[in-house]
Design a protein around this motif. Sequence first.
Motif, PDB file in Angstrom:
ATOM      1  N   ASN A  53       0.817  -1.207   0.000  1.00 59.24           N
ATOM      2  CA  ASN A  53       0.000   0.000   0.000  1.00 59.24           C
ATOM      3  C   ASN A  53       0.859   1.269   0.000  1.00 59.24           C
ATOM      4  OD1 ASN A  53      -2.149  -1.709  -0.015  1.00 59.24           O
ATOM      5  ND2 ASN A  53      -2.822  -1.256   2.068  1.00 59.24           N
ATOM      6  N   ARG A  54       1.964   1.246   0.756  1.00 59.36           N
ATOM      7  CA  ARG A  54       2.874   2.396   0.733  1.00 59.36           C
ATOM      8  C   ARG A  54       3.490   2.576  -0.653  1.00 59.36           C
ATOM      9  NH1 ARG A  54       4.544   0.487   5.950  1.00 59.36           N
ATOM     10  NH2 ARG A  54       6.389  -0.441   5.003  1.00 59.36           N
ATOM     11  N   GLU A  55       3.815   1.471  -1.306  1.00 61.03           N
ATOM     12  CA  GLU A  55       4.372   1.538  -2.659  1.00 61.03           C
ATOM     13  C   GLU A  55       3.343   2.089  -3.644  1.00 61.03           C
ATOM     14  OE1 GLU A  55       7.166   0.992  -5.835  1.00 61.03           O
ATOM     15  OE2 GLU A  55       7.271   1.415  -3.693  1.00 61.03           O
ATOM     16  N   ILE A  56       2.101   1.662  -3.519  1.00 60.89           N
ATOM     17  CA  ILE A  56       1.027   2.188  -4.377  1.00 60.89           C
ATOM     18  C   ILE A  56       0.923   3.701  -4.196  1.00 60.89           C
ATOM     19  CG2 ILE A  56      -1.496   2.271  -4.652  1.00 60.89           C
ATOM     20  CD1 ILE A  56      -1.468  -0.802  -4.133  1.00 60.89           C
ATOM     21  N   PHE A  57       0.920   4.153  -2.961  1.00 59.60           N
ATOM     22  CA  PHE A  57       0.786   5.593  -2.702  1.00 59.60           C
ATOM     23  C   PHE A  57       2.003   6.357  -3.225  1.00 59.60           C
ATOM     24  CE2 PHE A  57       0.914   9.433  -0.029  1.00 59.60           C
ATOM     25  CZ  PHE A  57      -0.332   9.944  -0.350  1.00 59.60           C
ATOM     26  N   ARG A  58       3.203   5.800  -3.026  1.00 60.27           N
ATOM     27  CA  ARG A  58       4.423   6.447  -3.509  1.00 60.27           C
ATOM     28  C   ARG A  58       4.391   6.605  -5.027  1.00 60.27           C
ATOM     29  NH1 ARG A  58       8.920   5.514  -5.921  1.00 60.27           N
ATOM     30  NH2 ARG A  58       8.594   3.285  -6.153  1.00 60.27           N
ATOM     31  N   LEU A  59       4.000   5.533  -5.710  1.00 59.37           N
ATOM     32  CA  LEU A  59       3.920   5.585  -7.171  1.00 59.37           C
ATOM     33  C   LEU A  59       2.878   6.600  -7.633  1.00 59.37           C
ATOM     34  CD1 LEU A  59       4.234   1.773  -7.986  1.00 59.37           C
ATOM     35  CD2 LEU A  59       5.913   3.568  -8.500  1.00 59.37           C
ATOM     36  N   TYR A  60       1.745   6.635  -6.923  1.00 63.16           N
ATOM     37  CA  TYR A  60       0.697   7.600  -7.253  1.00 63.16           C
ATOM     38  C   TYR A  60       1.204   9.028  -7.087  1.00 63.16           C
ATOM     39  CZ  TYR A  60      -3.761  10.054  -7.142  1.00 63.16           C
ATOM     40  OH  TYR A  60      -4.795  10.920  -7.391  1.00 63.16           O
ATOM     41  N   GLN A  61       1.905   9.286  -5.994  1.00 65.60           N
ATOM     42  CA  GLN A  61       2.455  10.623  -5.761  1.00 65.60           C
ATOM     43  C   GLN A  61       3.492  11.002  -6.812  1.00 65.60           C
ATOM     44  OE1 GLN A  61       3.820  10.368  -1.616  1.00 65.60           O
ATOM     45  NE2 GLN A  61       2.382  12.039  -1.188  1.00 65.60           N
ATOM     46  N   ASN A  62       4.185   9.996  -7.335  1.00 63.29           N
ATOM     47  CA  ASN A  62       5.216  10.251  -8.346  1.00 63.29           C
ATOM     48  C   ASN A  62       4.659  10.258  -9.770  1.00 63.29           C
ATOM     49  OD1 ASN A  62       7.259  10.569  -6.466  1.00 63.29           O
ATOM     50  ND2 ASN A  62       7.777   8.415  -6.469  1.00 63.29           N
ATOM     51  N   GLY A  63       3.331  10.273  -9.903  1.00 67.10           N
ATOM     52  CA  GLY A  63       2.740  10.470 -11.219  1.00 67.10           C
ATOM     53  C   GLY A  63       2.086   9.273 -11.878  1.00 67.10           C
ATOM     54  N   SER A  64       2.131   8.107 -11.266  1.00 74.06           N
ATOM     55  CA  SER A  64       1.439   6.956 -11.861  1.00 74.06           C
ATOM     56  C   SER A  64      -0.062   7.184 -11.801  1.00 74.06           C
ATOM     57  CB  SER A  64       1.773   5.671 -11.107  1.00 74.06           C
ATOM     58  OG  SER A  64       3.121   5.317 -11.295  1.00 74.06           O
TER      59      SER A  64
END
Length: 98
Positions: A53-64
């Motif tokens: 879940n942290r990885e999903i959020f990180r990727l989302y914040q980075n533009g995914s």
Amino acid sequence: MSYKNGKDILPAHLLQELQKYIQGEIIYVPKKEKKRAGWGENNGTRLIIERRNREIFRLYQNGSSVMELIRTFHLSEDSIRKIIGKTRERLKQAAATP
């Protein structure tokens, strides 16, 4: 969970007391609440999902995009959006706490 015979594990006085309430039937004795592990704590599943879940959020914040995350993690749009929303809320609460 395994079956145990009361006469093999209980003191005689306790067995006699139990027999006042139930005889010849199976009874479940739950663990003490403080010893009970939460979902996924013993086998590491909870930690794996938190990391995901942290990885999903990180990727989302980075533009995914949400669609990219759906394809990458094989989750529904609703699940991805909930993960993003809950993670965002946790971060806000953590930032607000002194």
